[in-house]
Design a protein around this motif. Structure first.
Motif, PDB file in Angstrom:
ATOM      1  N   ARG A 134       0.856  -1.110   0.053  1.00 48.83           N
ATOM      2  CA  ARG A 134       0.001  -0.128   0.015  1.00 48.83           C
ATOM      3  C   ARG A 134       0.880   1.353   0.087  1.00 48.83           C
ATOM      4  NH1 ARG A 134      -3.351  -1.404   5.319  1.00 48.83           N
ATOM      5  NH2 ARG A 134      -1.567  -2.182   5.664  1.00 48.83           N
ATOM      6  N   SER A 135       1.978   1.536   0.948  1.00 46.76           N
ATOM      7  CA  SER A 135       2.494   2.627   0.949  1.00 46.76           C
ATOM      8  C   SER A 135       3.326   2.819  -0.170  1.00 46.76           C
ATOM      9  CB  SER A 135       3.104   2.878   2.242  1.00 46.76           C
ATOM     10  OG  SER A 135       4.290   1.859   2.397  1.00 46.76           O
ATOM     11  N   PRO A 136       3.776   2.033  -0.676  1.00 47.41           N
ATOM     12  CA  PRO A 136       4.564   2.288  -1.915  1.00 47.41           C
ATOM     13  C   PRO A 136       3.906   2.945  -3.161  1.00 47.41           C
ATOM     14  CG  PRO A 136       5.436   0.302  -1.194  1.00 47.41           C
ATOM     15  CD  PRO A 136       4.316   0.440  -0.417  1.00 47.41           C
ATOM     16  N   PHE A 137       2.833   2.436  -3.265  1.00 45.76           N
ATOM     17  CA  PHE A 137       1.773   2.719  -4.398  1.00 45.76           C
ATOM     18  C   PHE A 137       1.356   4.236  -3.807  1.00 45.76           C
ATOM     19  CE2 PHE A 137      -2.133   3.585  -6.589  1.00 45.76           C
ATOM     20  CZ  PHE A 137      -1.743   3.610  -7.757  1.00 45.76           C
ATOM     21  N   CYS A 157      -7.395  -2.035  -4.262  1.00 42.95           N
ATOM     22  CA  CYS A 157      -6.462  -1.171  -2.855  1.00 42.95           C
ATOM     23  C   CYS A 157      -6.080  -0.232  -3.967  1.00 42.95           C
ATOM     24  CB  CYS A 157      -5.610  -1.977  -2.631  1.00 42.95           C
ATOM     25  SG  CYS A 157      -4.395  -1.236  -1.512  1.00 42.95           S
ATOM     26  N   ALA A 158      -5.383  -0.336  -5.109  1.00 42.62           N
ATOM     27  CA  ALA A 158      -4.610   0.630  -5.970  1.00 42.62           C
ATOM     28  C   ALA A 158      -5.532   1.817  -6.244  1.00 42.62           C
ATOM     29  CB  ALA A 158      -4.020   0.230  -6.909  1.00 42.62           C
ATOM     30  N   VAL A 159      -6.935   1.343  -6.712  1.00 41.97           N
ATOM     31  CA  VAL A 159      -7.878   2.524  -7.083  1.00 41.97           C
ATOM     32  C   VAL A 159      -8.396   3.090  -6.032  1.00 41.97           C
ATOM     33  CG1 VAL A 159     -10.254   2.690  -7.750  1.00 41.97           C
ATOM     34  CG2 VAL A 159      -8.727   1.248  -9.230  1.00 41.97           C
ATOM     35  N   LEU A 160      -8.429   2.627  -4.824  1.00 46.21           N
ATOM     36  CA  LEU A 160      -8.566   3.484  -3.600  1.00 46.21           C
ATOM     37  C   LEU A 160      -7.591   4.570  -3.191  1.00 46.21           C
ATOM     38  CD1 LEU A 160     -11.002   3.369  -1.687  1.00 46.21           C
ATOM     39  CD2 LEU A 160      -9.847   1.772  -0.047  1.00 46.21           C
ATOM     40  N   ILE A 161      -6.417   3.910  -3.392  1.00 43.61           N
ATOM     41  CA  ILE A 161      -5.375   4.757  -2.682  1.00 43.61           C
ATOM     42  C   ILE A 161      -5.305   5.926  -3.779  1.00 43.61           C
ATOM     43  CG2 ILE A 161      -2.653   4.831  -2.764  1.00 43.61           C
ATOM     44  CD1 ILE A 161      -2.622   2.212  -1.686  1.00 43.61           C
ATOM     45  N   PRO A 204      -4.380  -5.601   0.898  1.00 42.42           N
ATOM     46  CA  PRO A 204      -4.595  -6.772  -0.097  1.00 42.42           C
ATOM     47  C   PRO A 204      -3.457  -8.276  -0.004  1.00 42.42           C
ATOM     48  CG  PRO A 204      -3.207  -5.183  -1.263  1.00 42.42           C
ATOM     49  CD  PRO A 204      -3.369  -4.588   0.150  1.00 42.42           C
ATOM     50  N   MET A 205      -2.824  -8.068   0.969  1.00 44.20           N
ATOM     51  CA  MET A 205      -1.622  -9.191   1.126  1.00 44.20           C
ATOM     52  C   MET A 205      -2.343 -10.545   1.142  1.00 44.20           C
ATOM     53  SD  MET A 205       1.437  -9.312   0.952  1.00 44.20           S
ATOM     54  CE  MET A 205       2.837 -10.257   1.443  1.00 44.20           C
ATOM     55  N   GLY A 206      -1.858 -11.418   0.438  1.00 41.86           N
ATOM     56  CA  GLY A 206      -2.648 -12.786   0.522  1.00 41.86           C
ATOM     57  C   GLY A 206      -3.911 -13.033  -0.466  1.00 41.86           C
ATOM     58  N   GLN A 207      -4.213 -11.713  -1.001  1.00 42.92           N
ATOM     59  CA  GLN A 207      -5.553 -12.022  -1.730  1.00 42.92           C
ATOM     60  C   GLN A 207      -5.202 -11.832  -3.338  1.00 42.92           C
ATOM     61  OE1 GLN A 207      -8.797  -9.475  -0.180  1.00 42.92           O
ATOM     62  NE2 GLN A 207      -7.179  -9.228   1.434  1.00 42.92           N
ATOM     63  N   GLY A 208      -5.978 -12.038  -4.210  1.00 44.02           N
ATOM     64  CA  GLY A 208      -5.805 -12.219  -5.680  1.00 44.02           C
ATOM     65  C   GLY A 208      -5.798 -10.809  -6.267  1.00 44.02           C
ATOM     66  N   ASP A 209      -5.674 -10.660  -7.515  1.00 43.35           N
ATOM     67  CA  ASP A 209      -5.622  -9.529  -8.167  1.00 43.35           C
ATOM     68  C   ASP A 209      -6.651  -8.579  -8.013  1.00 43.35           C
ATOM     69  OD1 ASP A 209      -2.910 -10.180  -9.231  1.00 43.35           O
ATOM     70  OD2 ASP A 209      -3.944 -10.980 -11.184  1.00 43.35           O
ATOM     71  N   ASP A 210      -7.903  -9.134  -7.589  1.00 46.92           N
ATOM     72  CA  ASP A 210      -8.950  -8.077  -7.749  1.00 46.92           C
ATOM     73  C   ASP A 210      -8.885  -7.359  -6.267  1.00 46.92           C
ATOM     74  OD1 ASP A 210     -10.078  -8.857  -9.934  1.00 46.92           O
ATOM     75  OD2 ASP A 210     -11.686  -9.939  -9.041  1.00 46.92           O
ATOM     76  N   ALA A 211      -8.388  -7.572  -5.444  1.00 45.54           N
ATOM     77  CA  ALA A 211      -7.819  -7.096  -4.062  1.00 45.54           C
ATOM     78  C   ALA A 211      -6.887  -5.879  -4.353  1.00 45.54           C
ATOM     79  CB  ALA A 211      -7.704  -8.081  -2.920  1.00 45.54           C
ATOM     80  N   ALA A 228       8.480  -3.905  -4.342  1.00 53.10           N
ATOM     81  CA  ALA A 228       7.088  -3.836  -3.990  1.00 53.10           C
ATOM     82  C   ALA A 228       6.557  -5.234  -4.432  1.00 53.10           C
ATOM     83  CB  ALA A 228       6.469  -2.705  -4.775  1.00 53.10           C
ATOM     84  N   ASN A 229       5.566  -5.656  -3.777  1.00 54.04           N
ATOM     85  CA  ASN A 229       4.856  -6.840  -4.126  1.00 54.04           C
ATOM     86  C   ASN A 229       4.728  -7.043  -5.614  1.00 54.04           C
ATOM     87  OD1 ASN A 229       2.213  -8.357  -4.459  1.00 54.04           O
ATOM     88  ND2 ASN A 229       2.715  -9.044  -2.432  1.00 54.04           N
ATOM     89  N   PRO A 230       4.838  -8.065  -6.210  1.00 54.22           N
ATOM     90  CA  PRO A 230       4.675  -8.069  -7.777  1.00 54.22           C
ATOM     91  C   PRO A 230       3.282  -7.966  -8.261  1.00 54.22           C
ATOM     92  CG  PRO A 230       5.903  -9.923  -6.931  1.00 54.22           C
ATOM     93  CD  PRO A 230       5.472  -9.180  -5.745  1.00 54.22           C
ATOM     94  N   SER A 231       2.247  -8.462  -7.332  1.00 54.72           N
ATOM     95  CA  SER A 231       0.648  -8.015  -7.787  1.00 54.72           C
ATOM     96  C   SER A 231       0.453  -6.538  -7.329  1.00 54.72           C
ATOM     97  CB  SER A 231      -0.120  -8.861  -6.684  1.00 54.72           C
ATOM     98  OG  SER A 231      -0.198 -10.151  -6.998  1.00 54.72           O
ATOM     99  N   MET A 232       1.118  -5.745  -6.516  1.00 53.70           N
ATOM    100  CA  MET A 232       1.063  -4.371  -6.553  1.00 53.70           C
ATOM    101  C   MET A 232       1.520  -3.736  -7.463  1.00 53.70           C
ATOM    102  SD  MET A 232      -0.611  -1.973  -5.237  1.00 53.70           S
ATOM    103  CE  MET A 232      -1.255  -2.201  -3.721  1.00 53.70           C
ATOM    104  N   ILE A 233       2.825  -4.204  -8.107  1.00 54.78           N
ATOM    105  CA  ILE A 233       3.425  -3.584  -9.317  1.00 54.78           C
ATOM    106  C   ILE A 233       2.626  -3.637 -10.408  1.00 54.78           C
ATOM    107  CG2 ILE A 233       5.144  -3.908 -10.992  1.00 54.78           C
ATOM    108  CD1 ILE A 233       7.057  -4.809  -8.466  1.00 54.78           C
ATOM    109  N   SER A 234       1.975  -5.136 -10.574  1.00 54.85           N
ATOM    110  CA  SER A 234       0.894  -5.092 -11.799  1.00 54.85           C
ATOM    111  C   SER A 234      -0.334  -4.174 -11.477  1.00 54.85           C
ATOM    112  CB  SER A 234       0.661  -6.606 -11.755  1.00 54.85           C
ATOM    113  OG  SER A 234       1.668  -7.202 -11.974  1.00 54.85           O
TER     114      SER A 234
END
Length: 143
Positions: free
Chosen positions: A14-17, A126-130, A115-122, A46-52
């Motif tokens: 979250r904080s990197p994004f 999260c990214a949209v909210l941030i 979103p940690m431990g969840q799928g791409d939708d999470a 950063a987490n690969p899913s957050m990078i994506s």
């Protein structure tokens, strides 16, 4: 210029994004850093899913390397933006009176879900909210 510090648990999702989105939205009006309460991912990307998720919104998180929060970071910041109430509570316990007035939730009245431990939708949600929350800290300016 305001100094903003975004803080989550590990400085891995979250904080990197938030740092990247706030930097883009705020332009030259802000300097933004991010950190985590724990050093588990110290110096890691950063987490690969957050990078994506960030990439899908047009942001590049690949330069990020995680870091653990320090008292110097708290002193540097004008505003310390906790991603959730648990992070805020820990910050309140460690920051000392001089920095306590700087603390608040990133979304002011609610948490940014981890979103940690969840799928791409999470991660996407999260990214949209941030990204939407950046207006709270940059005067509503759109870039």
């Amino acid at each position: 210029m305001r100094n903003l510090l975004a803080v989550c648990l590990g400085n891995y999702c979250r904080s990197p994004f938030a740092q990247t989105a706030l930097t883009r939205r705020g332009g030259e009006t802000v300097t933004v850093r991010s950190a985590g309460l724990i050093g588990k991912w110290q110096d890691q990307p950063a987490n690969p899913s957050m990078i994506s998720a960030a990439r899908r919104l047009g942001f590049d998180l690949t330069p990020h390397r995680a870091q653990q929060i320090t008292l110097e970071m708290l002193d540097w910041a004008d505003d310390v933006l906790a991603m959730d109430a648990s992070v805020l509570e820990t910050l309140q316990a460690i920051c000392g009176e001089a920095n306590e007035r700087k603390l608040g939730l990133y979304l002011r009245d609610r948490d940014v879900p981890d979103p940690m431990g969840q799928g791409d939708d999470a991660f996407d949600g999260c990214a949209v909210l941030i990204e939407a929350g950046t207006a709270l800290h940059t005067g509503g300016r759109r870039l």
